[in-house]
Scaffold this active site. Structure first.
Site, PDB file in Angstrom:
ATOM      1  N   ARG A 194       6.949 -10.483  -4.878  1.00  0.00           N
ATOM      2  CA  ARG A 194       6.322 -10.857  -6.156  1.00  0.00           C
ATOM      3  C   ARG A 194       6.012  -9.597  -6.970  1.00  0.00           C
ATOM      4  NH1 ARG A 194       2.769 -11.744  -2.087  1.00  0.00           N
ATOM      5  NH2 ARG A 194       3.593 -13.834  -1.780  1.00  0.00           N
ATOM      6  N   GLN A 228       0.820  -1.212   0.000  1.00  0.00           N
ATOM      7  CA  GLN A 228       0.000   0.000   0.000  1.00  0.00           C
ATOM      8  C   GLN A 228       0.857   1.266   0.000  1.00  0.00           C
ATOM      9  OE1 GLN A 228      -2.090   0.993   3.569  1.00  0.00           O
ATOM     10  NE2 GLN A 228      -3.635   2.227   2.521  1.00  0.00           N
ATOM     11  N   TYR A 279       2.946  -7.549  16.079  1.00  0.00           N
ATOM     12  CA  TYR A 279       3.377  -6.462  15.188  1.00  0.00           C
ATOM     13  C   TYR A 279       3.921  -5.292  16.016  1.00  0.00           C
ATOM     14  CZ  TYR A 279       2.573  -2.651  11.760  1.00  0.00           C
ATOM     15  OH  TYR A 279       2.681  -1.567  10.931  1.00  0.00           O
TER      16      TYR A 279
HETATM   17  C1  AKB Z   1      -2.152  -1.867  10.873  1.00  0.00           C
HETATM   18  O1  AKB Z   1      -3.371  -1.633  11.032  1.00  0.00           O
HETATM   19  O2  AKB Z   1      -1.583  -2.897  11.249  1.00  0.00           O
HETATM   20  C2  AKB Z   1      -1.307  -0.791  10.231  1.00  0.00           C
HETATM   21  C3  AKB Z   1      -0.654   0.106  11.241  1.00  0.00           C
HETATM   22  C4  AKB Z   1      -1.476   1.025  12.052  1.00  0.00           C
HETATM   23  O3  AKB Z   1       0.532   0.085  11.383  1.00  0.00           O
HETATM   24  N1  AKB Z   1      -2.101  -0.015   9.330  1.00  0.00           N
END
Ligand code: AKB
Length: 314
Positions: free
Chosen positions: A37, A13, A143
């Site tokens: 890819r 994105q 994350y």
């Molecule tokens: C997500 O929603 O994981 C990302 C971010 C806020 O880093 N868009």
């Protein structure tokens, strides 16, 4: 002067629009796009493209040496929602790719690195409104943990080895050229597609979930400004807070209803709701304003108009 740049994760994105913006600035042949890819036609046909695995140090090094790359933007990552499903894969991709580019810079093979962090570095114990640059950070997602750890390593490589690494804590990003994938803020893109296609949308976040968000043009402007700023002006080498707009699904739906009066929204929160609940609602970015004159342009209604016009013209 043209800067030879490599974008890793160019088909995602942010990567897609960043690549096109940098090609416009530095010339098509000077910006090498790469991804695991192949991607969109506009990206593949407008300049050099390489298939590249961000976790393979040797493969990155070969491309850097072949094209005499000076700056690297590492945009490949597994986002919050997907990383909750594949924690070890998320951790390995997000951390190994970062070490690869930091080590290339440490060994003086490239001179500057951009790496994206995220509002996900914050957690439930962080102040929720106007979240300061420096504050409690106890992320509860894979994350978020990978991004917070990455920030510590960026600062360490700057202090210890003089690596010129720069970073932004991106909020949720809204754009029409490329779909996001695997994020918690993705609803704010999907909603526009569904508004035009179906006239209705079921949000996977509850109506009052406020999150920091930004239109892609602002995010690209922030990224290129930060990279162009004189190193002496930068006081943050972990990652800069970046504000923008803050809205809930309900507020976004109201903005769309100004353009499409019959648009309907309902809510079915899923596993992404607790992720969103752990993040800030709005961000204080005064340090970015001070250090590199950051200022966002798009408010929610300007973004809605631009999104709908962009999607209609596709
Ligand atoms: C997500 O929603 O994981 C990302 C971010 C806020 O880093 N868009």
């Amino acid at each position: 002067m043209a800067i030879k740049t490599l974008i890793i994760g160019a088909c995602g994105q942010i990567g897609t629009e960043l690549t096109l913006a940098l090609r416009e600035k530095h010339g098509n042949e000077n910006v090498i796009a790469s991804d695991i890819r192949e991607g969109s036609k506009s990206l593949m046909s407008s300049g050099p493209f390489e298939v590249l695995d961000a976790t393979n140090y040797k493969a990155i090094e070969d491309i850097v040496l072949h094209y005499e790359v000076e700056e690297v933007y590492l945009m490949a990552a597994m986002l919050s929602a997907t990383a909750e499903k594949f924690p070890m894969r998320g951790w390995e991709l997000n951390m190994n790719s970062l070490f690869n580019v930091l080590n290339l810079a440490k060994d003086k093979k490239v001179s500057k690195v951009f790496w994206p962090s995220s509002i996900a570095v914050f957690g439930p114990s962080t102040p929720k409104f106007d979240t300061p640059q420096t504050t409690v950070m106890e992320p509860t997602t894979v994350y978020g943990i990978s991004k917070q750890t990455g920030e510590r390593w960026c600062e360490y490589y700057f202090n210890k080895y003089g690596v010129d690494v720069r970073s932004i804590r991106y909020p949720g990003l809204i754009s029409y050229k490329t779909m996001p994938g695997g994020g918690t803020t993705d609803y704010a893109v999907e909603i526009y597609h569904e508004a035009l296609k179906e006239g209705k949308y079921t949000s996977f976040l509850s109506e009052e979930t406020a999150l920091p968000m930004m239109f892609m043009d602002d995010a690209i402007k922030a990224t290129t400004s930060l990279m162009e700023t004189n190193a002496d002006n930068l006081t943050i080498r972990s990652s800069y807070n970046l504000g923008g707009i803050s809205f809930t699904p309900k507020k976004l739906a109201a903005s769309i209803q100004k353009e499409i009066p019959d648009f309907k929204i309902d809510y079915a929160p899923d596993f992404r709701q607790p992720i969103a609940d752990s993040w800030p609602s709005s961000i204080d970015d005064s340090q970015a304003q001070k250090d590199w004159n950051w200022k966002h342009e798009y408010d929610i209604d300007k973004m809605t108009k631009t999104m709908l016009a962009g999607l209609r013209s596709e």
